[in-house]
Design an enzyme around this catalytic site. Structure first.
Site, PDB file in Angstrom:
ATOM      1  N   HIS A  84       0.832  -1.141  -0.103  1.00 25.54           N
ATOM      2  CA  HIS A  84      -0.021  -0.040  -0.040  1.00 25.54           C
ATOM      3  C   HIS A  84       0.837   1.395   0.092  1.00 25.54           C
ATOM      4  O   HIS A  84       0.601   2.176  -0.553  1.00 25.54           O
ATOM      5  CB  HIS A  84      -0.984   0.028   1.149  1.00 25.54           C
ATOM      6  CG  HIS A  84      -1.785   1.398   1.338  1.00 25.54           C
ATOM      7  ND1 HIS A  84      -2.855   1.578   0.447  1.00 25.54           N
ATOM      8  CD2 HIS A  84      -1.361   2.381   2.260  1.00 25.54           C
ATOM      9  CE1 HIS A  84      -3.141   2.723   0.760  1.00 25.54           C
ATOM     10  NE2 HIS A  84      -2.700   3.261   1.912  1.00 25.54           N
ATOM     11  N   CYS A  85       1.900   1.284   0.478  1.00 25.85           N
ATOM     12  CA  CYS A  85       2.695   2.491   0.889  1.00 25.85           C
ATOM     13  C   CYS A  85       3.524   2.890  -0.269  1.00 25.85           C
ATOM     14  O   CYS A  85       3.161   4.241  -0.769  1.00 25.85           O
ATOM     15  CB  CYS A  85       3.691   2.248   2.146  1.00 25.85           C
ATOM     16  SG  CYS A  85       3.004   1.965   3.417  1.00 25.85           S
TER      17      CYS A  85
END
Length: 437
Positions: A277-278
């Site tokens: 996600h990051c």
């Protein structure tokens, strides 16, 4: 005439009839559940709020849905009084509320704050004097002050006077057994100095080191800086990998040599793309804020996105060249993908580069199968990718094997000895006949 005293930040009303807890966590995913676990482990009374009935039922039955939190740990949380619920009435009895909901990208390229807004409105509807509210969801600088604070203050209470408001970026690294929540420094920024003091005191109960930022914007920017730094440097080495091959340079050996310098250099390594996600997502928040507020593009991020997004296509092109050299077309060839998660030794498929690799191979009419010790089943664009059961047999039968993720369960030398043709995108196998990214 008697003037009613305005409640102060330290005031606390009597607990509601259903009791009081010290922490309510909104969002029980990769960020929220480890937070609830650590707080419960030091004796805090914790309740978790999640909209997914399967998550709530599973946790209350002692089952975890997050790889970094075991079933045994959930059972210990339950024994310590932890409860999961879908009822936001639990928020009224909490001394501290931490929002850990997802912030995916919206159609405009900025963060979709729908879940943050929904969670904040739920908090506002139950807000009481003396409560501490913390946002942990990753977002652009200004969100806490410009989005969360006004929604909470619709309650009639004021941040910094009646309740405390802060931002603390999550630093959860799935699968990391060396740096967990407790021993990873926690950055905290408050809307006011008093808010910061409250938030620092809260996290200090179960985190070894708490770092106070100047304010919420600085704390929000710190998170984006961390991941933008990684995003840009991964793009740098990915482009170096492409260039080095044309220059007949072993980029992996060059990185190894550069990494011996004890100062001024941090080693990043090429990959088939970025996942999780990051890194693929968070820098977009900063680009969005720069573009919407300042009117121009954050060019470093744009270039990094361009390079990293084209890596799956580069991998497929290299795979096609490798097959051509062996006298086979990609069309109709059997291609085995090894490791389809975004990082080693986790079951996390979020934004995995294996997905565009599989899609591009299928578009070129290759017969794609996969193996991953962490993933029992996998589909791309709604179409299931066959999972091989007998890895040794598949290595011998497939025309090409592509190592996308180097899980520790893989015997890398054995892969090289068994596969008919092996393409190592992780630079882990140094054997003659193995193609390396």
């Amino acid at each position: 005439m008697q003037v009613e005293r305005t409640p102060s930040l330290g005031d606390m009303e009597a607990p509601p009839p259903y009791g009081q807890v010290e922490l309510a966590v909104i969002g029980l995913g990769y960020v929220g559940l480890p937070l609830a676990r650590e707080a419960a482990s030091v004796g805090l009374r914790v309740v978790g709020l999640d909209r997914d009935p399967r998550v709530v039922a599973g946790l209350n039955s002692g089952r975890s849905h997050v790889g970094d939190v075991s079933d045994d740990e959930v059972r210990r949380m339950r024994a310590a009084g932890f409860t999961a619920t879908r009822d936001d009435a639990c928020l009224a009895g909490a001394q501290t509320v931490v929002i850990c909901v997802p912030t995916p990208l919206g159609e405009d390229g900025g963060p979709d704050l729908g879940a943050v807004v929904s969670a904040t409105r739920a908090v506002a509807g139950r807000l009481r004097p003396g409560q501490l509210v913390v946002l942990e969801s990753t977002t652009y600088p200004g969100t806490t002050e410009e989005v969360v604070r006004p929604l909470l203050e619709e309650s009639g209470l004021r941040a910094g006077e009646d309740f405390a408001l802060a931002f603390s970026p999550e630093r959860i690294d799935p699968g990391n057994t060396q740096h967990g929540l407790r021993d990873t420094p926690k950055v905290v920024g408050g809307c006011t100095p008093a808010c910061a003091v409250r938030a620092v005191a809260f996290y200090a109960k179960f985190v070894n080191m708490v770092v106070q930022a100047k304010g919420t914007r600085e704390a929000e920017m710190a998170k984006l800086l961390e991941n933008t730094y990684r995003h840009v440097n991964i793009a740098l080495v990915n482009e170096l990998a492409i260039i080095s091959r044309e220059l007949h340079v072993d980029v992996w050996d060059a990185i190894r040599c550069a990494g011996t310098k004890p100062f001024g250099f941090q080693a990043f390594r090429p990959s088939p793309g970025v996942g999780g996600h990051c890194i693929p997502i968070d820098p977009n928040y900063l680009s969005y804020k720069v573009r919407s507020s300042l009117g121009y593009d954050f060019r470093f991020v744009g270039l990094a996105q361009e390079i990293n997004r084209r890596m799956p296509e580069y991998v497929v092109r290299r795979a096609q060249d490798l097959l051509n050299s062996a006298g086979r077309p990609l069309h109709g060839s059997r291609v085995l993908l090894l490791g389809v998660t975004y990082k080693p030794d986790v079951a996390d498929l979020r934004e995995t580069p294996a997905e565009p690799v599989a899609r591009l191979l299928r578009e070129r009419q290759a017969a794609v199968a996969f193996h991953d010790p962490q993933v029992p089943g996998w589909s791309v664009d709604g179409v299931e990718v066959p999972r091989v059961g007998d890895l040794t047999a598949a290595l011998r039968e497939c025309d090409l094997t592509i190592l996308l993720q180097d899980h520790s369960a893989y015997d890398l030398p054995a892969l090289a000895d068994t596969a008919r043709l092996l393409f190592d995108t992780r630079g882990r196998i140094n054997k003659p006949g193995v193609e390396v990214l």
